[in-house]
Design a protein around this motif. Structure first.
Motif, PDB file in Angstrom:
ATOM      1  N   ASP A  18       0.873  -1.181   0.000  1.00 32.00           N
ATOM      2  CA  ASP A  18       0.000   0.000   0.000  1.00 32.00           C
ATOM      3  C   ASP A  18       0.904   1.222   0.000  1.00 32.00           C
ATOM      4  OD1 ASP A  18      -2.519  -1.252   0.283  1.00 32.00           O
ATOM      5  OD2 ASP A  18      -2.158  -1.565   2.406  1.00 32.00           O
ATOM      6  N   VAL A  19       0.565   2.219  -0.803  1.00 33.83           N
ATOM      7  CA  VAL A  19       1.396   3.433  -0.867  1.00 33.83           C
ATOM      8  C   VAL A  19       0.502   4.662  -0.675  1.00 33.83           C
ATOM      9  CG1 VAL A  19       3.002   4.786  -2.255  1.00 33.83           C
ATOM     10  CG2 VAL A  19       2.903   2.305  -2.556  1.00 33.83           C
ATOM     11  N   TYR A  20       0.837   5.471   0.300  1.00 30.68           N
ATOM     12  CA  TYR A  20       0.160   6.762   0.462  1.00 30.68           C
ATOM     13  C   TYR A  20       1.186   7.869   0.301  1.00 30.68           C
ATOM     14  CZ  TYR A  20      -4.592   5.648   1.878  1.00 30.68           C
ATOM     15  OH  TYR A  20      -5.900   5.270   1.871  1.00 30.68           O
ATOM     16  N   GLU A  74       3.485   0.148   2.985  1.00 31.02           N
ATOM     17  CA  GLU A  74       3.224  -0.883   3.993  1.00 31.02           C
ATOM     18  C   GLU A  74       2.835  -2.175   3.295  1.00 31.02           C
ATOM     19  OE1 GLU A  74       1.002  -0.829   8.171  1.00 31.02           O
ATOM     20  OE2 GLU A  74      -0.410  -0.961   6.503  1.00 31.02           O
ATOM     21  N   PRO A  76       0.773  -5.354   3.448  1.00 30.06           N
ATOM     22  CA  PRO A  76      -0.401  -5.709   4.253  1.00 30.06           C
ATOM     23  C   PRO A  76      -0.228  -6.983   5.079  1.00 30.06           C
ATOM     24  CG  PRO A  76      -1.075  -5.104   2.030  1.00 30.06           C
ATOM     25  CD  PRO A  76       0.425  -5.163   2.017  1.00 30.06           C
TER      26      PRO A  76
END
Lengths: 157, 490
Positions: A18-20, A74, A76
Motif C-alpha cells: 500500500d502506498v500513500y 506498507e 499488508p
C-alpha cells in the motif's frame, strides 16, 4: 549527496505494498492520497509514485507550490512499513511504459490484499489509470513498522 | 430519490478496521508526514479519536500544527472517505480512553504483550469536512473463480427481528427457573432468531479470577467447562473491565499485534509472553463479549464468535446490551431463588452433616430414598479419580471438572458409597465447610449447573437431577469406582 533507499526497501516495493503520499499547501494544511504504483530508480536515490489523475489535483497543486512530499509504504501481510521523505522533482503524465509497471504493481497489490481477506475483484476496482508520475528525490527513509522502533532513521541525506 | 447525507455514523464499517487508515500531518517547517492508523473510533457525531501506542512523529507534528487529513477506507468495498481534521486533545483517562484501551489490551493479551504494548492516549480530532472520494473506485468487474467472496452484511436490516428476539429471550427467562435450561434456551434463541451461531455464557469461579463456561451453543462438546482467566483475551478483559468489547476482524488485529511484537522482540527479548490461542472457534474472525452485570457486580460474561470478518456491528452490541441486562437479572434471580430455599431438608441427612471422609454424627437410618439407589446395567463401571492437590476430578482418565463442583461431586459420591444416599439438598452443601463455598453469593446453583452439564458430556450414566426447589438426586446407571490421589503428576 542524496539518501539512497536500502536494498531491502527496493525488495519491499516489488512485492505489492500500500502506498500513500502526503503533501501540504501554503497554510501547512496536509493532503493525502493513495498512490497506485511505485518504483525506485536504478541508483536508488529517486522514486516515482503514480497518482490516479482524477484524484490528484490538490496533491499536484501542493507539489507545484513547495515540492515537499512524504511517501509511506506498507506490506499488508506483516505490516512492514517505511516512510520516505523527499522533494518532488517533476510531475508528468504517465507513459505506456509506466502503465506496464503499474499493471505489475497492481497485480502484486491485488494478491497481497487478497491474502488478508480483501476480495481481488474489490481491489481491482481501485482507480489507477490514467495516472500522473511524480518523481521524488529521496532525503530521508524511516522505519514505520508498528512498534517502539517506528520512526527510526534507515537512510539520511 | 434523494441521497441521504453523508454522516460519520454511516461510515461505521470504516471504524472496525481491516484496511488501516492513513493520517497526514505537517510540522511547523512544512515537512509532511503520513502514518498508518490501526484504530479510528467515532466520538459523537463530529469527532473521531485515534489510538496512540507510541510517542511518534505524528503527535509531535500535531502539537506544532493541529491540521490533519485522514483517509478512511471501507474494509468491505474499499470506498474512500477524506476527513479534514483539527487535533483537539489527547485523553489518557476516562471512558473513551478505557474503551479504546480495552481493544489494545485484547491484542496485547493474545500476542503475549500485556504490560508492554498499551494505549498511551486517545487523540481526539474535530472533523471539519467529510467527503466521499467517489472517483477512487471504478465500476465493479467480474468475480473470478477462487476469489475471496465479497463480504455482505450478516443480517440485512429488514430481516432483523430484534424485538421478536428480545421477546423470546424474556419468555425464556420467565418460563424456567432452572439455570441450565434457562441459559440453553437463551443461547438457542440467539442462534435461531438473531443468527449468533456460536455463543457462550461464562461465570466467575470461586477464586473470582477465572471464568468458567457454564453453557455454550455451537461449539459441540468442547464448550462447557472451558476456562478463561480474568484479564486474558477478549473475554477475560471484558470480565475485568465490565465493559462490552468487539474485535473484528481478528486476523487484522492479530497481524498488527504480531508486527509490534516482532519489533519489541528485536529491541529487547525480555518481558514477552507466549502468544495465547483464541478460545472457541479456531477460525474466529469476529468476537464480541458483554459483561452480565447486576447492580454493577459481574455475574457472568456473554461471548459470541463468528467465522465472518464483520459479523458483529455496533447495532448488535447495543441490542445485546439490552438482552444482557435481562439475562444478568435472570441469572441473578435463579441464584437468589436457590439461595432462599426452604430451611427444611428432606432426606436422610440434616443440615451441617460432615463430609463422609470423617465419621458421620447422624444416623444413617431415616426415610428410604424415593429414587432407586442403583439402576441400569451393573456391568458398566465408571472410574472417578480425585486429584486432591489439583482440586479436580477425572472420569476414566479424562478431565471432568475442578474446584467447588469437583468437591460437590466427590462429596455426593462419598455419601452414596458409604450410605447409599441418593437425595441431597443445597442447604447441606452450603453448610459443609469442606466444599469451600463463600458465605455470601456462593453461586451454588451455577456450580451445580456446570457439574450437571459436564456430567452430561463426560459421564451421562451419572445424573444430578433436580428434584424440588433446593434439592437434587443422584441417578446412577452405572457402578462407580472411586480413588483419591494427591496429584495428577504422582
Amino acid at each position: 549527496m542524496p539518501a539512497r533507499l536500502p536494498e531491502e526497501i527496493v525488495e519491499l516495493i516489488a512485492c505489492g505494498v500500500d502506498v500513500y503520499v502526503a503533501t501540504r499547501d501554503a497554510e501547512l494544511e496536509p493532503e493525502a492520497l493513495l498512490a497506485m504504483g511505485i518504483r525506485a530508480s536504478a541508483d536508488r536515490t529517486t522514486l516515482t509514485v503514480y497518482l490516479p489523475s482524477v484524484l490528484a489535483d490538490l496533491t499536484c497543486r501542493n507539489l507545484a507550490h513547495n515540492g515537499d512530499i512524504a511517501v509511506t509504504l506498507e506490506r499488508p501481510i506483516d505490516l512492514k512499513a517505511v516512510q520516505i521523505k523527499g522533494h518532488s522533482i517533476g510531475i508528468r503524465p504517465s507513459t505506456e511504459a509506466d502503465r506496464e509497471l503499474q499493471t505489475i504493481y497492481r497485480a502484486a497489490l491485488v494478491e497481497q490484499l487478497g491474502a488478508v481477506g480483501v476480495p481481488r475483484s474489490v481491489t481491482r476496482r481501485l482507480t489507477w489509470w490514467p495516472s500522473l508520475a511524480v518523481d521524488v528525490r529521496i532525503r530521508d527513509v524511516f522505519l514505520q513498522t508498528p512498534g517502539p522502533a517506528a520512526g527510526a532513521p534507515m537512510a539520511r541525506t | 430519490m434523494s441521497v441521504p447525507p453523508l454522516t460519520l455514523e454511516s461510515l461505521w464499517r470504516c471504524f472496525e478496521g481491516i484496511v488501516p487508515s492513513a493520517l497526514a500531518t505537517c510540522d511547523k517547517h512544512g515537512v509532511p508526514n503520513v502514518s498508518w492508523i490501526s484504530s479510528v473510533t467515532l466520538v459523537g457525531d463530529r469527532h473521531v479519536a485515534l489510538s496512540r501506542q507510541f510517542f511518534n512523529k505524528t503527535i509531535k507534528n500535531l502539537l506544532e500544527n493541529p491540521k490533519a487529513l485522514l483517509i478512511l477506507m471501507d474494509p468491505v468495498t474499499l470506498e474512500s472517505y477524506r476527513l479534514r481534521l483539527r487535533f483537539v486533545r489527547s485523553e489518557s483517562e476516562g471512558g473513551l480512553f478505557d474503551a479504546m484501551s480495552a481493544r489494545i489490551l485484547v491484542i496485547a493479551s493474545h500476542t503475549g504483550m500485556l504490560g508492554i504494548f498499551r494505549l498511551l492516549s486517545a487523540d481526539v480530532f474535530e472533523v471539519l469536512e467529510l467527503r466521499h472520494l467517489a472517483e477512487a473506485l471504478q465500476a465493479p468487474g467480474p468475480v473470478e473463480a477462487g476469489d475471496v467472496a465479497p463480504v455482505q452484511a450478516e443480517f440485512p436490516v429488514e430481516e432483523r427481528g430484534e424485538l421478536w428476539a428480545l421477546q423470546r429471550v424474556v419468555q425464556c427467562l420467565r418460563s424456567t427457573s432452572d439455570l441450565g435450561p434457562l441459559l440453553g434456551s437463551v443461547l438457542k434463541t440467539l442462534a435461531e432468531d438473531v443468527g449468533f451461531l456460536h455463543s457462550m455464557v461464562l461465570i466467575p469461579d470461586e477464586s473470582g479470577r477465572r471464568l468458567v463456561t457454564l453453557e455454550s451453543h455451537g461449539y459441540g462438546e468442547s464448550g462447557v467447562g472451558a476456562e478463561v482467566p480474568f484479564g486474558e483475551g477478549l473475554i477475560g478483559i471484558v470480565a475485568e473491565s465490565k465493559k462490552p468489547l468487539r474485535v473484528s476482524p481478528l486476523d487484522s488485529a492479530l497481524r498488527y499485534g504480531r508486527a509490534v511484537r516482532k519489533s519489541v522482540a528485536a529491541l529487547a527479548s525480555a518481558g514477552l509472553s507466549a502468544e495465547i490461542p483464541l478460545p472457541g472457534l479456531p477460525n474466529a474472525q469476529s468476537q464480541m463479549a458483554l459483561p452480565l452485570l447486576c447492580r454493577g457486580e459481574l455475574v457472568g460474561v456473554l461471548a459470541c464468535e463468528s467465522a465472518r470478518p464483520h459479523a458483529f456491528e455496533a447495532w448488535h452490541e447495543a441490542f445485546l446490551s439490552v438482552l444482557t441486562d435481562q439475562l444478568a437479572q435472570g441469572l441473578q434471580d435463579a441464584m437468589m431463588r436457590d439461595a432462599s430455599e426452604p430451611a427444611e431438608v428432606p432426606g436422610k441427612l440434616a443440615a451441617g452433616a460432615p463430609a463422609p471422609s470423617t465419621p458421620p454424627n447422624v444416623s444413617p437410618a431415616g426415610p428410604a430414598p424415593s429414587v432407586p439407589v442403583l439402576v441400569g446395567s451393573p456391568s458398566v463401571i465408571r472410574s472417578f479419580c480425585m486429584y486432591k492437590n489439583d482440586d479436580c476430578v477425572f472420569v476414566d482418565g479424562q478431565y471432568l471438572i475442578r474446584g467447588v463442583p469437583a468437591r460437590i461431586l466427590w462429596r455426593v459420591l462419598r455419601f452414596h458409597e458409604r450410605d447409599g444416599r441418593t437425595e441431597f439438598s443445597n442447604r447441606e452443601l452450603r453448610l459443609d465447610p469442606s466444599l469451600g463455598l463463600p458465605a455470601i453469593r456462593d453461586n451454588l446453583e451455577s456450580r451445580l449447573c456446570l457439574l450437571r452439564r459436564r456430567l452430561e458430556l463426560r459421564c451421562p450414566e451419572l445424573r444430578l437431577a433436580a428434584r424440588s426447589r433446593g434439592h437434587f438426586g443422584l441417578d446412577l446407571q452405572c457402578r462407580v469406582a472411586m480413588v483419591e490421589r494427591e496429584s495428577a503428576s504422582v
